[in-house]
Design an enzyme around this catalytic site. Structure first.
Site, mmCIF file in Angstrom:
data_model
loop_
_atom_site.group_PDB
_atom_site.id
_atom_site.type_symbol
_atom_site.label_atom_id
_atom_site.label_comp_id
_atom_site.label_asym_id
_atom_site.label_seq_id
_atom_site.Cartn_x
_atom_site.Cartn_y
_atom_site.Cartn_z
ATOM 1 N N GLU A 127 -5.492 -5.101 10.772
ATOM 2 C CA GLU A 127 -4.454 -4.094 10.983
ATOM 3 C C GLU A 127 -4.742 -3.323 12.266
ATOM 4 O O GLU A 127 -5.565 -2.396 12.258
ATOM 5 C CB GLU A 127 -4.433 -3.099 9.821
ATOM 6 C CG GLU A 127 -4.162 -3.714 8.474
ATOM 7 C CD GLU A 127 -3.593 -2.682 7.504
ATOM 8 O OE1 GLU A 127 -2.454 -2.848 7.082
ATOM 9 O OE2 GLU A 127 -4.295 -1.700 7.219
ATOM 10 N N GLY A 171 2.257 2.287 10.834
ATOM 11 C CA GLY A 171 3.185 3.409 10.685
ATOM 12 C C GLY A 171 3.891 3.797 11.974
ATOM 13 O O GLY A 171 4.541 4.832 12.045
ATOM 14 N N GLU A 175 -6.886 4.555 8.007
ATOM 15 C CA GLU A 175 -6.719 5.985 7.707
ATOM 16 C C GLU A 175 -7.988 6.540 7.060
ATOM 17 O O GLU A 175 -8.367 7.685 7.307
ATOM 18 C CB GLU A 175 -5.478 6.188 6.812
ATOM 19 C CG GLU A 175 -4.196 6.017 7.619
ATOM 20 C CD GLU A 175 -3.014 5.472 6.847
ATOM 21 O OE1 GLU A 175 -3.003 5.514 5.605
ATOM 22 O OE2 GLU A 175 -2.063 4.980 7.508
ATOM 23 N N HIS A 229 -9.478 0.979 5.039
ATOM 24 C CA HIS A 229 -8.206 1.192 5.734
ATOM 25 C C HIS A 229 -8.449 2.128 6.917
ATOM 26 O O HIS A 229 -9.269 3.050 6.832
ATOM 27 C CB HIS A 229 -7.181 1.791 4.764
ATOM 28 C CG HIS A 229 -5.805 1.808 5.336
ATOM 29 N ND1 HIS A 229 -5.414 2.776 6.233
ATOM 30 C CD2 HIS A 229 -4.762 0.967 5.193
ATOM 31 C CE1 HIS A 229 -4.164 2.515 6.603
ATOM 32 N NE2 HIS A 229 -3.754 1.416 5.990
ATOM 33 N N ASN A 233 0.873 -1.178 0.000
ATOM 34 C CA ASN A 233 0.000 0.000 0.000
ATOM 35 C C ASN A 233 0.913 1.231 0.000
ATOM 36 O O ASN A 233 1.493 1.562 1.022
ATOM 37 C CB ASN A 233 -0.895 -0.051 1.247
ATOM 38 C CG ASN A 233 -1.734 1.205 1.417
ATOM 39 O OD1 ASN A 233 -1.794 2.043 0.522
ATOM 40 N ND2 ASN A 233 -2.367 1.320 2.575
ATOM 41 N N TRP A 234 1.018 1.864 -1.160
ATOM 42 C CA TRP A 234 1.972 2.974 -1.297
ATOM 43 C C TRP A 234 1.440 4.266 -0.673
ATOM 44 O O TRP A 234 2.171 5.257 -0.604
ATOM 45 C CB TRP A 234 2.330 3.199 -2.774
ATOM 46 C CG TRP A 234 3.039 2.029 -3.422
ATOM 47 C CD1 TRP A 234 3.429 0.860 -2.814
ATOM 48 C CD2 TRP A 234 3.442 1.912 -4.791
ATOM 49 N NE1 TRP A 234 4.041 0.038 -3.726
ATOM 50 C CE2 TRP A 234 4.080 0.659 -4.950
ATOM 51 C CE3 TRP A 234 3.336 2.753 -5.908
ATOM 52 C CZ2 TRP A 234 4.594 0.222 -6.171
ATOM 53 C CZ3 TRP A 234 3.841 2.313 -7.130
ATOM 54 C CH2 TRP A 234 4.465 1.061 -7.258
ATOM 55 N N LYS A 235 0.152 4.261 -0.300
ATOM 56 C CA LYS A 235 -0.489 5.451 0.309
ATOM 57 C C LYS A 235 -0.254 6.685 -0.568
ATOM 58 O O LYS A 235 -0.111 6.552 -1.789
ATOM 59 C CB LYS A 235 -0.002 5.630 1.748
ATOM 60 C CG LYS A 235 -0.208 4.364 2.579
ATOM 61 C CD LYS A 235 -0.084 4.564 4.054
ATOM 62 C CE LYS A 235 -0.282 3.228 4.749
ATOM 63 N NZ LYS A 235 -0.176 3.334 6.218
ATOM 64 N N SER A 284 3.266 -2.064 10.457
ATOM 65 C CA SER A 284 4.716 -2.099 10.678
ATOM 66 C C SER A 284 5.369 -3.420 10.276
ATOM 67 O O SER A 284 6.323 -3.865 10.917
ATOM 68 C CB SER A 284 5.048 -1.740 12.139
ATOM 69 O OG SER A 284 4.666 -0.405 12.405
HETATM 70 P P1 PGA Z 1 2.736 0.323 7.752
HETATM 71 O O1 PGA Z 1 1.263 0.496 7.142
HETATM 72 O O2 PGA Z 1 3.286 -0.944 7.180
HETATM 73 O O3 PGA Z 1 3.482 1.553 7.283
HETATM 74 O O4 PGA Z 1 2.582 0.272 9.234
HETATM 75 C C1 PGA Z 1 0.424 -0.606 7.010
HETATM 76 C C2 PGA Z 1 -0.868 -0.179 6.379
HETATM 77 O O5 PGA Z 1 -1.312 0.939 6.636
HETATM 78 O O6 PGA Z 1 -1.482 -0.939 5.606
#
Ligand code: PGA
Length: 256
Positions: free
Chosen positions: A162, A168, A94, A92, A7-9, A208
């Site tokens: 998650e 993150g 976020e 997600h 997931n490149w966000k 992470s």
């Molecule tokens: P991260 O993000 O690996 O940077 O913790 C995971 C995600 O949001 O899918």
């Protein structure tokens, strides 16, 4: 079989997305491991071209509920399918926390992805507050129930567990914590759909994930891969995660 999704966000430029996709395609994905990458919307098309002829699938990070019309700034799942996406991520944390997406909205997005023929990665996970209050299992079970109520297409749906406190933050769930939650997700799928469907369901861990923690996560029964954020922005790390996922899984099957 392990599924590793990057997931490149909201990162990179058109040029860096092409570079990253090339790096992923150039490195060889380990046998028995499926890979997908989820670039930002504007780079889907160009990344798709880079992925052509490889086994790496294209995913989008979100989609609209609606198919078309006056929804400024939105992107429909049909549009995603038309540029070659095979997967879409919905729910997600976020999106839930920063853009107010509720269980109901996420369920509708899941349905929208499926309407366009996309396979869906649906994310669930508790906040630190919920974990500290001992509510993590109940919160995640509620999210899974809301997403899967009445669905008959689980073979095209992957759940990503998650924990929000691990995303993150560099603070990964322990393999034991992750596998306990995967068990809870699976038992909720069994209650919502059926035990046979639950047994076959693909459940990813996210939060992470790095090359050095993937092996011990994948060594746990019921962890079928990972949704990777930060570490997926470096193709070597991303491929090392895939490699270590296979190693972990191989250890698991050798256990008595
Ligand atoms: P991260 O993000 O690996 O940077 O913790 C995971 C995600 O949001 O899918």
């Amino acid at each position: 079989m392990q599924l590793i999704v990057g997931n490149w966000k909201m990162n990179g430029t058109r040029a860096s997305a092409v570079e990253l996709a090339r790096g992923v395609v150039r490195g060889k994905a380990p046998e028995g491991c499926s890979l997908a990458v989820a670039p930002p919307f504007p780079f889907l098309d160009v990344v798709k071209k880079e992925l052509e002829g490889s086994a790496v699938a294209l995913a989008a990070q979100s989609c609209a509920i609606e198919k078309e019309g006056a929804f400024t700034g939105e992107v429909s799942s049909e549009m995603l399918a038309s540029v070659g996406c095979e997967w879409v991520i919905v729910g997600h944390s976020e999106r839930r926390a920063l853009f107010g997406e509720t269980d109901e909205v996420v369920a509708k997005k899941l349905a929208a992805g499926r309407r366009a023929g996309l396979a869906v990665i649906a994310c669930v996970g508790e906040t630190l507050k919920e974990r500290d209050a001992g509510q993590h299992e109940e919160v995640v079970a509620r999210q899974v129930r809301a997403l899967l109520a009445g669905r008959k297409d689980m073979e095209k749906i992957v759940i990503a567990y998650e924990p929000v406190w691990a995303i993150g933050t560099g603070r990964v769930a322990t393999p034991e914590q992750a596998s306990a939650m995967h068990r809870r997700v699976r038992s909720t799928i069994a209650e919502s759909l059926s035990p046979a469907v639950a047994a076959k369901a693909v459940i990813l861990y996210g939060g992470s994930v790095k090359p050095d923690n993937m092996e011990s996560l994948a060594a746990m029964e019921g962890i079928d891969g990972a949704l990777v954020g930060g570490a997926s922005l470096d193709s070597r790390n991303f491929l090392a995660i895939a490699e270590n996922a296979k190693k972990g899984e191989a250890k698991r099957s050798k256990r008595p």
